[in-house]
Structures are given as C-alpha cells and as structure tokens.
Write a protein that holds these residues in place. Sequence first.
Motif, mmCIF file in Angstrom:
data_model
loop_
_atom_site.group_PDB
_atom_site.id
_atom_site.type_symbol
_atom_site.label_atom_id
_atom_site.label_comp_id
_atom_site.label_asym_id
_atom_site.label_seq_id
_atom_site.Cartn_x
_atom_site.Cartn_y
_atom_site.Cartn_z
ATOM 1 N N PRO A 25 0.830 -1.208 0.000
ATOM 2 C CA PRO A 25 0.000 0.000 0.000
ATOM 3 C C PRO A 25 0.867 1.261 0.000
ATOM 4 C CG PRO A 25 0.048 -0.998 2.171
ATOM 5 C CD PRO A 25 0.792 -1.922 1.275
ATOM 6 N N ASP A 26 0.228 2.395 -0.351
ATOM 7 C CA ASP A 26 0.977 3.653 -0.447
ATOM 8 C C ASP A 26 1.712 4.002 0.841
ATOM 9 O OD1 ASP A 26 -1.379 5.335 -2.619
ATOM 10 O OD2 ASP A 26 0.183 3.853 -2.988
ATOM 11 N N GLU A 27 1.069 3.640 1.966
ATOM 12 C CA GLU A 27 1.688 4.014 3.248
ATOM 13 C C GLU A 27 2.831 3.067 3.631
ATOM 14 O OE1 GLU A 27 -2.083 1.681 4.137
ATOM 15 O OE2 GLU A 27 -1.376 3.090 2.659
ATOM 16 N N GLY A 28 3.081 2.034 2.787
ATOM 17 C CA GLY A 28 4.199 1.127 3.019
ATOM 18 C C GLY A 28 3.834 -0.031 3.945
ATOM 19 N N ILE A 29 4.814 -0.902 4.182
ATOM 20 C CA ILE A 29 4.597 -2.063 5.045
ATOM 21 C C ILE A 29 5.754 -2.170 6.029
ATOM 22 C CG2 ILE A 29 3.273 -3.460 3.391
ATOM 23 C CD1 ILE A 29 6.046 -4.871 2.825
ATOM 24 N N ASN A 30 5.588 -3.036 7.019
ATOM 25 C CA ASN A 30 6.710 -3.348 7.900
ATOM 26 C C ASN A 30 7.216 -4.723 7.491
ATOM 27 O OD1 ASN A 30 8.361 -4.241 9.974
ATOM 28 N ND2 ASN A 30 7.299 -2.993 11.491
ATOM 29 N N LEU A 31 8.243 -4.710 6.645
ATOM 30 C CA LEU A 31 8.720 -5.955 6.046
ATOM 31 C C LEU A 31 9.118 -6.967 7.117
ATOM 32 C CD1 LEU A 31 9.560 -7.464 3.407
ATOM 33 C CD2 LEU A 31 11.840 -6.590 3.792
ATOM 34 N N LYS A 32 9.859 -6.488 8.131
ATOM 35 C CA LYS A 32 10.384 -7.384 9.154
ATOM 36 C C LYS A 32 9.237 -8.109 9.857
ATOM 37 C CE LYS A 32 13.883 -7.408 12.676
ATOM 38 N NZ LYS A 32 13.665 -7.000 14.021
ATOM 39 N N LYS A 33 8.224 -7.320 10.192
ATOM 40 C CA LYS A 33 7.093 -7.873 10.938
ATOM 41 C C LYS A 33 6.331 -8.889 10.079
ATOM 42 C CE LYS A 33 4.316 -5.689 14.417
ATOM 43 N NZ LYS A 33 3.618 -4.482 14.807
ATOM 44 N N LEU A 34 6.118 -8.519 8.808
ATOM 45 C CA LEU A 34 5.378 -9.413 7.917
ATOM 46 C C LEU A 34 6.126 -10.720 7.715
ATOM 47 C CD1 LEU A 34 3.962 -7.207 5.025
ATOM 48 C CD2 LEU A 34 2.685 -8.765 6.479
ATOM 49 N N VAL A 35 7.438 -10.601 7.500
ATOM 50 C CA VAL A 35 8.240 -11.801 7.252
ATOM 51 C C VAL A 35 8.266 -12.674 8.515
ATOM 52 C CG1 VAL A 35 10.562 -12.640 6.713
ATOM 53 C CG2 VAL A 35 9.593 -10.756 5.413
ATOM 54 N N GLU A 36 8.353 -12.027 9.660
ATOM 55 C CA GLU A 36 8.350 -12.805 10.917
ATOM 56 C C GLU A 36 7.036 -13.558 11.086
ATOM 57 O OE1 GLU A 36 9.367 -10.374 14.241
ATOM 58 O OE2 GLU A 36 11.513 -10.526 13.840
ATOM 59 N N GLY A 37 5.929 -12.876 10.716
ATOM 60 C CA GLY A 37 4.618 -13.511 10.824
ATOM 61 C C GLY A 37 4.534 -14.740 9.916
ATOM 62 N N PHE A 38 5.096 -14.575 8.753
ATOM 63 C CA PHE A 38 5.114 -15.626 7.744
ATOM 64 C C PHE A 38 5.940 -16.821 8.243
ATOM 65 C CE2 PHE A 38 7.012 -16.412 3.272
ATOM 66 C CZ PHE A 38 6.047 -17.341 2.978
ATOM 67 N N LEU A 69 10.973 -15.996 18.278
ATOM 68 C CA LEU A 69 9.585 -15.665 17.895
ATOM 69 C C LEU A 69 8.579 -16.024 18.997
ATOM 70 C CD1 LEU A 69 9.844 -16.894 14.178
ATOM 71 C CD2 LEU A 69 9.764 -14.531 14.953
ATOM 72 N N LYS A 70 9.099 -16.452 20.147
ATOM 73 C CA LYS A 70 8.275 -16.781 21.316
ATOM 74 C C LYS A 70 7.191 -17.815 20.974
ATOM 75 C CE LYS A 70 8.855 -12.313 23.679
ATOM 76 N NZ LYS A 70 9.669 -11.596 22.721
ATOM 77 N N ILE A 71 7.647 -18.885 20.336
ATOM 78 C CA ILE A 71 6.696 -19.957 19.992
ATOM 79 C C ILE A 71 6.841 -21.069 21.027
ATOM 80 C CG2 ILE A 71 6.036 -21.685 18.236
ATOM 81 C CD1 ILE A 71 7.291 -19.811 16.134
#
Length: 355
Positions: free
Chosen positions: A299-312, A349-351
């Motif tokens: 999106p125009d406002e950008g993403i938090n790559l680190k957070k998204l990749v960690e979630g993935f 990742l506190k799993i």
Amino acid sequence: MLPVMKIKLDTDSFSIIGESPQIREVFDIVGRAAGSQSTVMIYGESGTGKELIARALHLNSPRKSKPFVAVNCAAIPHDLLESELFGYEKGAFTGAVNARMGRIELANQGTIFFDEIGDMPPALQVKLLRVLAEREIDRIGSVKSTPVDIRVITATHRNLETAIEEGRFREDLYYRLNIIPLTLPPLRDRKTDIPLLVNYFLTQFNNGTGSSKTISDEAINVLVNYSWPGNIRELANFVERMVVLSIGSTITPRDLPDKVLGEVPREKWAPLANDSESEGNPAQILQQSLKQSFHVGIPDEGINLKKLVEGFEKELLIEALEKTGWVKNKAATLLSLNRTTLVEKLKKLKITNPS
Ligand SMILES: Nc1ncnc2c1ncn2[C@@H]1O[C@H](COP(=O)(O)OP(=O)(O)OP(=O)(O)O)[C@@H](O)[C@H]1O
Ligand SMILES: [Mg+2]
C-alpha cells in the motif's frame, strides 16, 4: 524440448545461437563479409548482439590473430574521445606527461569497432573520415602522421539517416562506413530462436553455478510469447535470475514474474497444494500457494517488512511443529533447518507448545 543448435562462427571463443531464417541471413552476410576489408555497419536494437557479430566478423577474418578494439562512442565523454582514439604526444596538453597511443593505433593490423557511431561528435567525424581516406592518423600534438592498417566496423541502434538530415552526422562518412549494412532482427521477430537461446543460457548458468535446472515446455512457451524489449541481453539476464531464484529443479510458468506471464492469469499456472492432478514438486506448489496468499501488494503508506516476514516465518514453523507432534528434530528436518537453528527461532519468535 527443442534441441539446442549451436552455430559456431569461431570455435575458440563463443557460440552465436540461432536457426531462424532471419539469423541465418545474418550468418550468411557475416560469412561473406568477414574476409573482406569493407566497412560494416551493424544496425539493431539494444541487446540484439551487435558487438557479438562485430567480434564474429573479426574472428572470421584474416586479421583474427590481431587486436579487436571496441570503442563505445556514447560511453566516453566527448572531450576525452579524441585523445582516446588518436592518442597524444608528450606535452601535447597540460597533463600529457607521457606520449600515449590511441585506440586506432592499438587496433593496427586488426579491427576497430565503433559502437554507437551516431554519438561521435562532428569534429571527430571529420578526423575519422581522414583516417579512412588516408589510412594514417595524427596523434594530438604530433607533427607527423602515423600509417595505420585497420578494418572498421560500426554499430548503431538508431536511424542515422535522420541524424544526417538533422546535420548531426556527416553524409560522406556515412557512405564510407555503410558499405556493408547488416541489420540484426529483434528477438520478437525471430521467436523460433527463443527456445534455443533459453537452453543455451540455462546450460551456461548451470555450469557456472553448479546447478542442473531444467525448464518445462510450458514455461518456454510463455517465454516465446513475451516481447523481450531488451532482446537477447534481457533474455540472458532473465535466465540467470531464474537459475538462481527458482525453487525446484524445473523452472515452470509458476516461477515466472507477472511481467513475463503477461495476459495469462497466474492461476492458470498455479495449481494449489491440494490439487491432486497438479504437476510440479511440492516445494514449488507450496511456494506458489504462499505467493498467492501473501500477494497483498504494497500500500501507499508502506509495510513493515520485518514484521510481515516474521509472521510468515512463525506460521510455517508452527505448521511444521504441529505436523510433527512438536518433535523438534522432525520439524527441523521438514524445514531443512538444523535443530539448533529451529530452537533459536522458536525462542526469538516466542513460539511454545500450547498443550
Ligand atoms: N545469437 C546469440 N547467441 C548467444 N548469445 C548472444 C547472441 N546474441 C547476443 N548474445 C549475447 O547477448 C548479450 C548482448 O549482446 P551484445 O552485447 O552483442 O548486444 P548489443 O546489440 O551490442 O547490445 P547493446 O546495444 O546493449 O550494446 C551478450 O551477452 C551476448 O553474448
Ligand atoms: Mg553493444
């Protein structure tokens, strides 16, 4: 898959691939023109192989054991081009502490290739004309001329006739340089060569990287239908990227970027992991289904790559653990990780095991 047909114009150095009628015509002219002293002007879009053909002309000529000197008239700043081409005597100008041979002299007895000749400034066009007529050069600051024996090949990606009309290119020089015109067809006009080139580059990059990737016929069909605006250079770079980035041993349409897939919807090539009819190895299928589910766009406002990749990463780790009843050794094997790396990731990742 189509066989690779290599046409070697010179076995020592390189292969020029192609069997389409258009490229055969080029080979034919190269074969006939190589032995002569006549100037050749090579026309072609960027990446069509102009420099390769110039080298082929040289290597198939009686001058082949002598130098082949390439000069890109567009890449060398105009104020340096004269001294680059003609050389200079000691003291010819401030900074000329020693005499230096120019590239024309360096090409003596061999071939000089002027790439993007349309960018040669008018003052140098006059000097080049003199070299062609008199077969001698004047180093900057020299009082005497030096004889040179050169074969001249030029290349251009633009229409020089327009440059002549606009007064940017000398007509008399054009006629001297254009004795044998040779036009290289864009790749989109010789699509039958695409499978040969793809397989040729695949073998080259496989050898270079120690991999053994192949490509499916379906993927080749997609590549044949793409327009390749950057021609063979673009295709070569593309194959290199595929060899490095594709998952699995066979490159399939699912590995290809949207730009190349064009109008064909990705889903057509993207069987989901539970599609029992689907071909391709499980890693490819997984990668594709992940690509689909994660294809959210930025999106125009950008993403938090680190957070998204960690979630993935977290989702995949949990899935592997659940699949193996939280036996870490087995989950690590499923993910191609060392057990210690897995344990570190779980900690980071506190799993934890919920049961
Ligand atoms: N027929 C061919 N077979 C194999 N490789 C080729 C062929 N034609 C071109 N190539 C390769 O494609 C790349 C581009 O070729 P080349 O540099 O000769 O093109 P060019 O027309 O001079 O491009 P540019 O206008 O961008 O300078 C090179 O790596 C070259 O080795
Ligand atoms: Mg070039």
